[in-house]
Design a protein around this motif. Sequence first.
Motif, PDB file in Angstrom:
ATOM      1  N   CYS A 547       0.817  -1.141   0.396  1.00 12.31           N
ATOM      2  CA  CYS A 547      -0.368  -0.003   0.517  1.00 12.31           C
ATOM      3  C   CYS A 547       1.087   1.323  -0.325  1.00 12.31           C
ATOM      4  O   CYS A 547       1.751   1.182   1.111  1.00 12.31           O
ATOM      5  N   SER A 549       0.424   3.643   1.006  1.00 13.64           N
ATOM      6  CA  SER A 549       0.603   4.957   2.447  1.00 13.64           C
ATOM      7  C   SER A 549       1.002   3.999   3.455  1.00 13.64           C
ATOM      8  O   SER A 549       1.071   4.793   4.531  1.00 13.64           O
ATOM      9  N   MET A 559      -7.204  -3.480  -3.333  1.00  8.91           N
ATOM     10  CA  MET A 559      -6.366  -1.813  -2.265  1.00  8.91           C
ATOM     11  C   MET A 559      -7.537  -0.604  -2.661  1.00  8.91           C
ATOM     12  O   MET A 559      -7.814  -0.548  -1.505  1.00  8.91           O
ATOM     13  N   ASP A 560      -9.034  -1.421  -3.442  1.00 13.91           N
ATOM     14  CA  ASP A 560      -9.823  -0.019  -3.099  1.00 13.91           C
ATOM     15  C   ASP A 560     -10.415  -0.237  -1.790  1.00 13.91           C
ATOM     16  O   ASP A 560     -11.030   0.948  -2.021  1.00 13.91           O
ATOM     17  N   HIS A 562      -9.340  -1.919   0.288  1.00 15.94           N
ATOM     18  CA  HIS A 562      -8.045  -0.947   2.439  1.00 15.94           C
ATOM     19  C   HIS A 562      -8.260   0.520   1.838  1.00 15.94           C
ATOM     20  O   HIS A 562      -8.084   1.252   3.053  1.00 15.94           O
ATOM     21  N   GLN A 563      -8.220   0.790   1.177  1.00 14.44           N
ATOM     22  CA  GLN A 563      -7.752   2.271   1.027  1.00 14.44           C
ATOM     23  C   GLN A 563      -8.749   3.613   1.496  1.00 14.44           C
ATOM     24  O   GLN A 563      -9.014   3.876   1.750  1.00 14.44           O
ATOM     25  N   HIS A 567      -7.629   4.051   4.967  1.00 17.55           N
ATOM     26  CA  HIS A 567      -7.038   5.746   5.139  1.00 17.55           C
ATOM     27  C   HIS A 567      -8.648   6.780   4.101  1.00 17.55           C
ATOM     28  O   HIS A 567      -8.023   7.807   4.586  1.00 17.55           O
ATOM     29  N   LYS A 569      -9.560   6.632   2.158  1.00 18.02           N
ATOM     30  CA  LYS A 569      -9.553   7.583   0.981  1.00 18.02           C
ATOM     31  C   LYS A 569     -11.044   7.056  -0.297  1.00 18.02           C
ATOM     32  O   LYS A 569     -11.216   5.805  -0.458  1.00 18.02           O
TER      33      LYS A 569
END
Length: 570
Positions: A547, A549, A559-560, A562-563, A567, A569
């Motif tokens: 990642c 970040s 990943m999307d 997770h973001q 995070h 985002k």
Amino acid sequence: MDFELRRAREKLDREQKDRKEKAWLRLQKERKAKEEAKKQREAIEAAQRSRRLDAAEAQLKADQQLEENVLAGRGISFYRVLEAVPYQGNGDKIKLPTSCFSELSDQGALDKGPMYFQLSVVHQEGSSAMKVDDRENKGTTHSGVLEFTADEGSVGLPPHVWYNLFAEGTSKTPLIEVRYVWLPKGTYAKLQPERLGFSDLPNHKAILETSLRQHATLSQGDILTVNYGDLAYKLRVLELKPSSSVSVLETDVEVDIVGSETTSERTDQHVLKPLVFGTSESGVVEEGKFIYYKFTIDNDTWEIIAAGNARVEVKLEADTDGGDTDIFISRHPLIFPNLHQHEWSSHDIGSKSLILSSKDTSLGEGTYSIGVYGFRGTTRYKILVTIQDEANHKVGQQVSSSMSSMEMDTEQCRNCKRYIPSRTIALHEAYCSRHNVVCQHAGCGVVLRVEEAKSHIHCDKCGQAFQQGEMEKHMKVFHEPFHCPCGILLEKEQMVQHQASHCPLRLITCRFCGDMVPGGSSAMDIRDKLRGLSEHESICGSRTTPCDSCGRSVMLKDMDIHQIAVHQKG
């Protein structure tokens, strides 16, 4: 008396002579026996000496081979001669027997990371202790290992390894030397396609990277096969660094792709010929064959087109003497448009043109392919791509509208339904009823000259209007059923839609690797199926990446999430 003495003496002489002859023969026999015994003793000593030398040489070779194996395997010695058996699979990973796993495990090979093997071809009548000169004449490559499930005494080889080891048409069951080796991580590779067209693939290095994910090794001189949809491109490995055989697992390899040695451009090959705006190209296409071209709309040109100030015109002028063509256009990444996979097409008889404007949602900045298809016979043609200025067209439309606003006093003709100035309506209707005919087909209503109406017909299936000479081609192109490679039978319009959105063999762009891959079926995982991932994307998205970040390893397909979840985002 004397006679008796003489006979006695003669008898004695004969006896003495016989004794001497027997003694001499016995002496000769003993001498021959000694010589034969000596020869036998020397032969035995020579044989024993030869066996001792052979044993010493064999021991020396065995020690050297063991030392080579230990050095090549960094402390692990593994050597087998196995029968090669092909199996259908991807990449370069072989299948070994269970006993090989035990032998490697006992030496601690599993603790040293990925296992690599050197594979060499031996002859049926050859022994394991072959000369180095003989070994240089055999096919040699390297591989990883997929699993230890092969039958004892055999090794399973995927097509890539089989192709690089054996010549085509190998009939006997070949023997393979399998040796454990250590390979350095590759840093550089120079590849050369065997034919033209590979560099035309969009993002061809990403496609090559996707193909290399199925490989554990590369060897100099090997042929690497890269698949792109139905097409297969073979690339020869010309040079590798830091060694002639390297590992490609968990490493970044700098790749150079040099030009193909092939100079002839055959019409049956998938090769994109570049087109320059305003410059025509000539060619000849045979029935059932394609010839492909490409052109690029750069950023500046697209800004003019997007503003509505210009449009792209693709014009094909064809010689209609016994031949006919069709034209298909697609936008990359679909680089080879065909009868069922394309975005624009024209099936007009003779010369034809296609207008691409900003109103087309599929048009944008990028590279486009044009496929000229030989519909009938052998056809000579000229193809031209131009950027047409729209300013003149707009001026003409404004003049027309201003004229119509001036003539407000109009009446509708009862025959052609057009609005005619009232002062000339009577004259117009008298002329129109004698020379013009309105098509009575439902939904048509087109006004035709009397002589044109005789050849004006409508398709019984779709209702489109054509001239009599165009109907045969229309029926063959649009209403003749086509077989899809997946097994379904559809007409052209349904086939285009099917291959664009439903066919499991259609090409899609993977959202994770960017490669063009078969769409396949839906993902097996129910969560991936709800996300709309294909079977390939479900597997490809399972790869992890750090990642940006937090540095945590996360699967690409997660990943999307997770973001957003971690995070906040997106």
